[in-house]
Motif scaffolding. Structure first.
Motif, short mmCIF file in Angstrom:
data_model
loop_
_atom_site.label_atom_id
_atom_site.label_comp_id
_atom_site.label_asym_id
_atom_site.label_seq_id
_atom_site.Cartn_x
_atom_site.Cartn_y
_atom_site.Cartn_z
N VAL A 199 0.86 -1.18 0.00
CA VAL A 199 0.00 0.00 0.00
C VAL A 199 0.90 1.23 0.00
CG1 VAL A 199 -1.82 1.27 1.19
CG2 VAL A 199 -1.80 -1.24 1.28
N GLU A 200 0.77 2.05 -1.04
CA GLU A 200 1.54 3.29 -1.12
C GLU A 200 0.69 4.42 -0.56
OE1 GLU A 200 3.29 4.09 -4.91
OE2 GLU A 200 3.80 1.98 -5.26
N LEU A 201 1.28 5.25 0.29
CA LEU A 201 0.53 6.32 0.95
C LEU A 201 1.40 7.53 1.20
CD1 LEU A 201 1.53 6.08 4.17
CD2 LEU A 201 0.02 4.10 4.11
N VAL A 202 0.73 8.62 1.52
CA VAL A 202 1.40 9.86 1.91
C VAL A 202 1.09 10.10 3.38
CG1 VAL A 202 1.59 12.34 1.54
CG2 VAL A 202 1.19 10.82 -0.41
N ARG A 203 2.14 10.23 4.18
CA ARG A 203 1.99 10.46 5.61
C ARG A 203 2.80 11.69 6.01
NH1 ARG A 203 3.35 5.51 9.25
NH2 ARG A 203 1.31 4.86 8.40
N LYS A 204 2.09 12.72 6.42
CA LYS A 204 2.72 13.96 6.83
C LYS A 204 3.67 14.49 5.76
CE LYS A 204 2.26 12.98 11.76
NZ LYS A 204 2.92 12.85 13.07
N GLY A 205 3.19 14.43 4.52
CA GLY A 205 3.95 14.98 3.41
C GLY A 205 4.99 14.06 2.81
N LYS A 206 5.20 12.87 3.40
CA LYS A 206 6.21 11.95 2.90
C LYS A 206 5.54 10.72 2.29
CE LYS A 206 9.73 13.26 6.32
NZ LYS A 206 10.63 12.76 7.39
N GLU A 207 6.05 10.30 1.12
CA GLU A 207 5.55 9.09 0.48
C GLU A 207 6.22 7.86 1.08
OE1 GLU A 207 6.11 9.42 -3.70
OE2 GLU A 207 4.74 11.13 -3.94
N MET A 208 5.44 6.83 1.31
CA MET A 208 5.99 5.60 1.87
C MET A 208 5.15 4.42 1.41
SD MET A 208 4.67 6.04 5.85
CE MET A 208 6.33 6.14 6.29
N THR A 209 5.71 3.22 1.55
CA THR A 209 5.01 1.99 1.20
C THR A 209 4.99 1.06 2.41
OG1 THR A 209 5.72 2.14 -1.12
CG2 THR A 209 4.98 -0.01 -0.34
N VAL A 210 3.83 0.54 2.73
CA VAL A 210 3.69 -0.42 3.82
C VAL A 210 3.05 -1.68 3.25
CG1 VAL A 210 3.49 1.35 5.59
CG2 VAL A 210 1.42 0.44 4.52
N GLN A 211 3.34 -2.81 3.85
CA GLN A 211 2.74 -4.07 3.42
C GLN A 211 1.75 -4.54 4.48
OE1 GLN A 211 4.76 -8.16 3.09
NE2 GLN A 211 4.68 -7.52 0.95
N VAL A 212 0.54 -4.87 4.01
CA VAL A 212 -0.51 -5.31 4.94
C VAL A 212 -1.10 -6.62 4.44
CG1 VAL A 212 -1.08 -2.93 5.56
CG2 VAL A 212 -2.36 -4.07 3.74
N THR A 213 -1.62 -7.39 5.37
CA THR A 213 -2.30 -8.64 5.05
C THR A 213 -3.80 -8.44 5.22
OG1 THR A 213 -0.40 -9.96 5.79
CG2 THR A 213 -2.53 -11.09 5.60
N LEU A 214 -4.55 -8.70 4.17
CA LEU A 214 -5.98 -8.39 4.16
C LEU A 214 -6.79 -9.37 4.99
CD1 LEU A 214 -6.51 -7.50 0.38
CD2 LEU A 214 -6.06 -5.95 2.30
N GLY A 215 -7.80 -8.82 5.66
CA GLY A 215 -8.77 -9.64 6.34
C GLY A 215 -9.96 -9.91 5.43
N ARG A 216 -11.04 -10.42 6.01
CA ARG A 216 -12.25 -10.72 5.25
C ARG A 216 -13.33 -9.68 5.57
NH1 ARG A 216 -16.39 -15.87 5.72
NH2 ARG A 216 -17.71 -15.26 3.96
N LEU A 217 -13.88 -9.05 4.54
CA LEU A 217 -14.84 -7.98 4.72
C LEU A 217 -16.04 -8.42 5.53
CD1 LEU A 217 -15.86 -5.11 4.09
CD2 LEU A 217 -16.85 -6.02 1.99
N GLU A 218 -16.55 -9.60 5.25
CA GLU A 218 -17.75 -10.07 5.94
C GLU A 218 -17.52 -10.20 7.44
OE1 GLU A 218 -18.08 -10.80 1.73
OE2 GLU A 218 -16.50 -11.26 3.17
N ASP A 219 -16.29 -10.53 7.86
CA ASP A 219 -15.96 -10.56 9.28
C ASP A 219 -15.78 -9.14 9.81
OD1 ASP A 219 -15.96 -13.33 9.18
OD2 ASP A 219 -13.81 -13.44 8.79
N GLY A 220 -15.18 -8.29 8.96
CA GLY A 220 -14.94 -6.91 9.37
C GLY A 220 -16.21 -6.13 9.61
N GLU A 221 -17.27 -6.43 8.85
CA GLU A 221 -18.52 -5.71 9.03
C GLU A 221 -19.10 -5.94 10.42
OE1 GLU A 221 -20.66 -7.16 5.67
OE2 GLU A 221 -20.15 -5.42 4.42
N LYS A 222 -18.87 -7.11 10.97
CA LYS A 222 -19.34 -7.39 12.33
C LYS A 222 -18.56 -6.55 13.34
CE LYS A 222 -20.46 -12.16 11.07
NZ LYS A 222 -20.14 -13.59 11.31
N LEU A 223 -17.24 -6.44 13.12
CA LEU A 223 -16.43 -5.61 14.01
C LEU A 223 -16.83 -4.15 13.92
CD1 LEU A 223 -12.79 -6.98 13.62
CD2 LEU A 223 -14.18 -7.00 15.69
N ALA A 224 -17.00 -3.68 12.69
CA ALA A 224 -17.35 -2.27 12.47
C ALA A 224 -18.70 -1.95 13.08
CB ALA A 224 -17.36 -1.95 10.98
N GLY A 225 -19.61 -2.90 13.04
CA GLY A 225 -20.93 -2.67 13.60
C GLY A 225 -20.95 -2.69 15.11
#
Length: 505
Positions: A361-387
């Motif tokens: 994932v490429e992003l801008v943080r406080k004016g600086k460009e950087m790349t971080v690596q993330v492992t994706l979860g499952r949306l259907e499980d995430g909706e329960k957490l978000a709710g």
């Protein structure tokens, strides 16, 4: 009335044809050498004949219980011996016995298409078969087969059905690549408009990437090929006979086609259909962030050259990036090699990614460009957490009781310490930190942005603030830098975050 209308149209056609013939005779010598224009494709008869057998009509029935209440129509009180008594008795008995809790059958029609002849797999829209008790698939040769539901996805409005093809040879079509289609390319729609049966219409792709606010992954193909009620779930073909869209919606004040129809692109549909066939449900990737658009003001506040990407407004607790890899205020500009030009691009590309995949994932943080690596979860499980959680709190917890300024006025807001009295007055959760907004001046820059008393300023220009003095110092520093806007991260009383920009002139 209808017959008269048809006759008049025919008469106009005959007169127009005769007039045109006379004109053509009189001017023939002048235009004899002109090259006739090529308006549209050559005949599509061969293509239509090859495809019609794969497109089906879908009929559903649903039993609806009769109810009392404002929506129920009561049996009218008629004078004894009224000649209308038998008529009303018959009508209301069919509807369920004078609305006494009886039931009635409700039927609907739609379209679909076969994608696997051996397995009997049919694709349609979810709204065509939603809440149906019985589903029947009607083929162009007159055969009708009962269908069972394999799976549905309400977010993209796609459903997969299965029929038993034994004793009946099915014709199937394949998905094509909607990404290769361009505005102006010819397309063909086949469906069941108004229950008339297999109907072919031709048009062009009028636009792409349309967002009609029907779901989180809107990316519709717009076409002027006639699509009407009953076409829902039917295919949109390219001129190679490949399905590059699923017709699903129209814009029409009258209910009929006005040349603005929308199709789910095959690039989005294929993954959903495959998952529904394999699992009976969707299994989408999930990043675990709350996002909002990057406006021109926000881009200027962050020192970005252009307004692009998705601004992270919060992190879901327990989500894939609840470990600090991605933080509120980050702007995601690229995900797994795919550009994120607008906020709405991110949910779609994340959802199309496999669960458990490690992505850059490429992003801008406080004016600086950087790349971080993330492992994706499952949306259907995430909706329960978000709710289950009301929101994500700011990254700094606690309060600073040693503030040098108790209250201050800035940018049309009165701000104060977030002490116990303020928490009690506004009902602010104990894990929220920052500076509380106690009042907002009418017609001020803060009021224009919808800031309300009781909201908490947690950051300014991606720097944490804990006291009114911190706020004043940050605003002063931004003005010295020549910034025109201040980017504020605000927390609601429950901790839900959002970003706003406020003019400082």
């Amino acid at each position: 009335m209808t017959n008269k209308t048809l006759v008049r149209a025919a008469r106009r056609t005959v007169v127009a044809a005769a007039t045109a013939a006379m004109l053509a005779t009189s001017v023939a010598p002048v235009f004899a050498q002109a090259t006739p224009p090529t308006n549209g494709p050559a005949s599509v008869a061969d293509l239509a004949q090859k495809l019609l057998g794969a497109v089906v009509n879908i009929s559903t029935s649903q039993t609806v219980k009769g109810t009392e209440g404002p929506g129920a129509v009561p049996m009218p009180q008629l004078p004894e011996g009224s000649p209308f008594q038998d008529f009303f008795d018959d009508f209301f008995n069919k509807r369920g016995g004078d609305n006494d809790g009886g039931s009635q059958k409700v039927q609907s029609l739609g379209s679909g298409f076969v994608i696997d002849a051996e397995q009997g797999i049919v694709v349609t829209n979810n709204h065509v078969i939603a809440d149906a008790d019985d589903i029947e698939v009607n083929f162009s040769d007159g055969v009708t087969l009962k269908a069972t539901l394999v799976g549905t996805d309400t977010k993209t409005d796609i459903a997969v059905l299965k029929v038993d093809p034994k004793g009946h040879k099915l014709t199937a079509v394949k998905f094509g690549d909607s990404n290769t289609m361009r505005i102006g390319d010819w397309v063909m729609a086949i469906g069941n408009p108004f229950g008339l049966g297999g109907t072919v219409t031709v048009g062009i792709i009028s636009a792409r990437n349309r967002d009609i606010n029907s779901g989180p992954y809107d990316d519709f193909i717009q076409t002027d090929a006639a699509i009407n009620r009953g076409n829902s779930g039917g295919p949109l073909f390219n001129m190679n006979g490949e399905v590059i869209g699923i017709n699903t919606a129209i814009i029409s004040p009258s209910g009929g086609s006005i040349g603005i129809g929308f199709s789910i692109p095959s690039q989005l549909a294929v993954g959903v259909v495959d998952q529904l066939r394999q699992y009976g449900e969707t299994r989408r990737g999930w990043l675990g962030v709350r996002i909002q658009p990057v406006t021109d003001d926000i881009a200027e506040s962050l020192g970005m050259k252009e307004a692009k990407g998705a601004l992270v407004a919060g992190i879901i607790k327990g989500g894939p990036v609840d470990n600090g890899q991605i933080q509120p205020g980050d702007v995601i500009t690229k995900f797994d090699g795919k550009e994120i030009d607008e906020m709405r691009d991110l949910p779609r590309v994340v959802a199309e990614s496999p669960v458990g995949k490690a992505v850059d994932v490429e992003l801008v943080r406080k004016g600086k460009e950087m790349t971080v690596q993330v492992t994706l979860g499952r949306l259907e499980d995430g909706e329960k957490l978000a709710g289950s959680e009301e929101g994500a709190a700011g990254e700094d917890n606690g309060s600073d009781n040693g503030a040098e300024v108790a209250t201050a006025s800035v940018l049309g807001m009165t701000i104060g310490e977030l002490n116990d009295d303020a928490r009690s007055k506004f009902g602010i959760a104990p894990d929220i930190s920052g500076v509380v907004v106690t009042d907002v001046a009418k017609d001020s820059a803060a009021a224009e942005r919808g800031i309300q008393p009781g909201e908490v300023i947690t950051e300014i220009a991606q720097e944490s603030v804990k006291t009114p003095k911190d706020v004043m110092d940050r605003i002063g520093a931004l003005k010295e830098q020549g910034r025109k806007n201040a980017l504020l991260m605000l927390a609601s009383k429950t901790g839900e975050l959002r970003f706003v920009t406020i003019r400082m002139d």
